[in-house]
Design a protein around this motif. Structure first.
Motif, PDB file in Angstrom:
ATOM      1  N   CYS A  19      -2.362   2.584   2.770  1.00 26.09           N
ATOM      2  CA  CYS A  19      -2.176   3.154   1.424  1.00 26.09           C
ATOM      3  C   CYS A  19      -3.513   3.637   0.859  1.00 26.09           C
ATOM      4  O   CYS A  19      -3.576   4.678   0.193  1.00 26.09           O
ATOM      5  CB  CYS A  19      -1.552   2.132   0.475  1.00 26.09           C
ATOM      6  SG  CYS A  19       0.192   1.806   0.817  1.00 26.09           S
ATOM      7  N   GLN A 139       6.416  10.172  -5.525  1.00 27.10           N
ATOM      8  CA  GLN A 139       6.611   8.940  -4.748  1.00 27.10           C
ATOM      9  C   GLN A 139       6.520   9.174  -3.246  1.00 27.10           C
ATOM     10  O   GLN A 139       7.024  10.154  -2.709  1.00 27.10           O
ATOM     11  CB  GLN A 139       7.959   8.304  -5.088  1.00 27.10           C
ATOM     12  CG  GLN A 139       8.099   7.870  -6.535  1.00 27.10           C
ATOM     13  CD  GLN A 139       6.939   7.013  -7.009  1.00 27.10           C
ATOM     14  OE1 GLN A 139       6.355   6.230  -6.244  1.00 27.10           O
ATOM     15  NE2 GLN A 139       6.575   7.143  -8.270  1.00 27.10           N
ATOM     16  N   ALA A 141       5.836   6.374   0.507  1.00 31.86           N
ATOM     17  CA  ALA A 141       5.715   4.971   0.891  1.00 31.86           C
ATOM     18  C   ALA A 141       5.179   4.847   2.311  1.00 31.86           C
ATOM     19  O   ALA A 141       5.478   5.684   3.171  1.00 31.86           O
ATOM     20  CB  ALA A 141       7.083   4.296   0.801  1.00 31.86           C
ATOM     21  N   CYS A 159       4.022   1.295  -1.928  1.00 32.43           N
ATOM     22  CA  CYS A 159       4.374   2.480  -2.724  1.00 32.43           C
ATOM     23  C   CYS A 159       3.277   2.694  -3.770  1.00 32.43           C
ATOM     24  O   CYS A 159       3.380   2.196  -4.908  1.00 32.43           O
ATOM     25  CB  CYS A 159       5.715   2.261  -3.435  1.00 32.43           C
ATOM     26  SG  CYS A 159       7.034   1.709  -2.352  1.00 32.43           S
ATOM     27  N   SER A 243      11.326   9.346  -0.698  1.00 33.74           N
ATOM     28  CA  SER A 243      10.910   8.213   0.147  1.00 33.74           C
ATOM     29  C   SER A 243      11.765   6.955   0.008  1.00 33.74           C
ATOM     30  O   SER A 243      12.676   6.877  -0.807  1.00 33.74           O
ATOM     31  CB  SER A 243       9.446   7.851  -0.119  1.00 33.74           C
ATOM     32  OG  SER A 243       9.327   6.999  -1.229  1.00 33.74           O
ATOM     33  N   CYS A 245      10.950   4.419  -1.377  1.00 29.31           N
ATOM     34  CA  CYS A 245      10.815   3.815  -2.716  1.00 29.31           C
ATOM     35  C   CYS A 245      12.207   3.659  -3.318  1.00 29.31           C
ATOM     36  O   CYS A 245      12.442   2.748  -4.119  1.00 29.31           O
ATOM     37  CB  CYS A 245       9.981   4.706  -3.637  1.00 29.31           C
ATOM     38  SG  CYS A 245       8.232   4.729  -3.245  1.00 29.31           S
TER      39      CYS A 245
END
Ligand SMILES: Nc1ncnc2c1ncn2[C@@H]1O[C@H](COP(=O)(O)OS(=O)(=O)O)[C@@H](OP(=O)(O)O)[C@H]1O
Ligand SMILES: [Mg+2]
Ligand SMILES: [Mg+2]
Ligand SMILES: [Mg+2]
Length: 331
Positions: A19, A139, A141, A159, A243, A245
């Motif tokens: 991330c 968004q 992920a 996320c 995603s 998410c």
């Protein structure tokens, strides 16, 4: 003692570092770094670095475990790939404790070439799910799951842009989700280590439900979803985001129903697009099936070839939703 302690810790570390790579690329994203693959989905240096980061961390901790990853190193090979290769290498090494050489980078990415299957254990990785959302600044992920004998047993999803509390729009962004088969689902903020158990919504009346659906109507039919909404007398507007998410939002009760309604008969879903998310919803007390009501079968290989579409909802309304899906799609 909770199961899969070492795997859980390594997966959380790998996902959080991946991330970091994504967030760093987003800050410096230039369109020249976007490569268009044959399937027309944009793949960026971030996808490739995130896969290199996760795969090399997994490779060090669990050298025997194969990985089914979305990306491969084709765009980084040879003279043509040199520019991109250097960028991916620099990015990857920014977040790894032990830096990789060029050849180690390519090998780490291609560790994701495993074919999957029903025997033993393997990981599956979507280094950036919701590539379109990532590029838009919406968004996306990083999704990692462990599959044992065809069953998803551990899922970790980062996320970076998702509010920890959807209601608190000024609150912190960066939601990390963890699920372990038989041990529940949890959420923590990126900037804290305490985890909270999460649960799907308690709703029993489908008319009060809301859909969480894809942004892209090419990934899931919006018109079919609208018809299903009418059959269920749903009046709330859908919550749209890219995603997995979406699965996270269902798992923590932000929304009640996630549908993925096939737009094309020939599209087959990939395991990395659903492994983590489906375990999250399941462990948070929900149900996930395909549009025929069959459980998702992760034992076949890289694809969910035995399934069509997805219906995820809390257990009280799932069968009613499935009925409406089938009624709408039979027309
Ligand atoms: N035609 C079609 N039908 C269904 N699914 C497709 C299709 N094309 C692509 N994909 C896959 O969709 C993944 C992204 O799904 P999302 O739910 O995030 O889509 S959306 O952005 O919300 O519209 C996306 O994952 P990423 O490539 O990791 O972004 C793809 O694997
Ligand atoms: Mg993709
Ligand atoms: Mg994906
Ligand atoms: Mg992806």
């Amino acid at each position: 003692m909770a199961a899969l302690v070492a795997e859980r810790a390594v997966a959380v570390d790998a996902v959080l570092r991946a991330c970091q790579v994504c967030q760093s690329v987003f800050k410096h994203l230039v369109s020249g770094e976007t490569v268009v693959k044959a399937d027309k989905s944009p793949v960026t240096v971030a996808d490739l670095s995130a896969q290199a980061v996760v795969n090399s961390i997994l490779g060090r901790a669990f050298p025997k475990d194969p990985i089914v990853g979305e990306e491969d190193s084709a765009d980084l090979q040879g003279d043509q790939g040199k520019l991109l290769r250097n960028k991916v290498l620099a990015l990857t090494n920014q977040v790894l404790a032990e830096p990789l050489s060029e050849s180690q980078l390519l090998a780490a990415i291609d560790r994701g070439n495993y074919v999957g299957g029903s025997k033993g254990r393997h990981w599956t990785l979507d280094p950036i799910d919701g590539t379109q959302g990532f590029i838009r600044g919406d968004q996306f992920a990083v999704c990692l799951a462990l599959i044992e004998d065809g069953q998803v047993v551990l899922g970790v999803m980062g996320c970076p842009n998702l509010l920890v509390d959807l209601e608190d729009t000024k609150g912190s962004r960066g939601s990390l989700f963890i699920a372990i088969k038989g041990h529940g689902a949890f959420q923590r903020s990126f900037d804290a280590t305490n985890e909270q158990p999460i649960h799907v919504s308690q709703l029993t009346d489908p008319t009060m439900a809301s859909f969480c659906e894809s942004v892209m109507s090419s990934h899931s039919s919006h018109s079919d979803a609208e018809r299903i909404g009418q059959l269920l007398h749903i009046t709330k507007p859908p919550l749209r985001m890219d995603s997995q998410c979406k699965y996270g939002c269902i798992a923590r009760g932000d929304s009640d129903i996630y549908l993925r309604l096939p737009v094309r008969a020939d599209y087959v879903e990939k395991i990395w697009d659903h492994a983590t998310g489906s375990l999250l919803v399941h462990e948070a007390g929900g149900q996930v099936t395909d549009i025929d009501g069959k459980p998702l079968d992760f034992s076949i290989g890289r694809y969910l070839s035995a399934n069509r579409g997805i219906v995820a909802a809390n257990s009280s309304i799932h069968s009613r939703v499935l009925q409406a899906v089938q009624q709408a799609l039979s027309k």
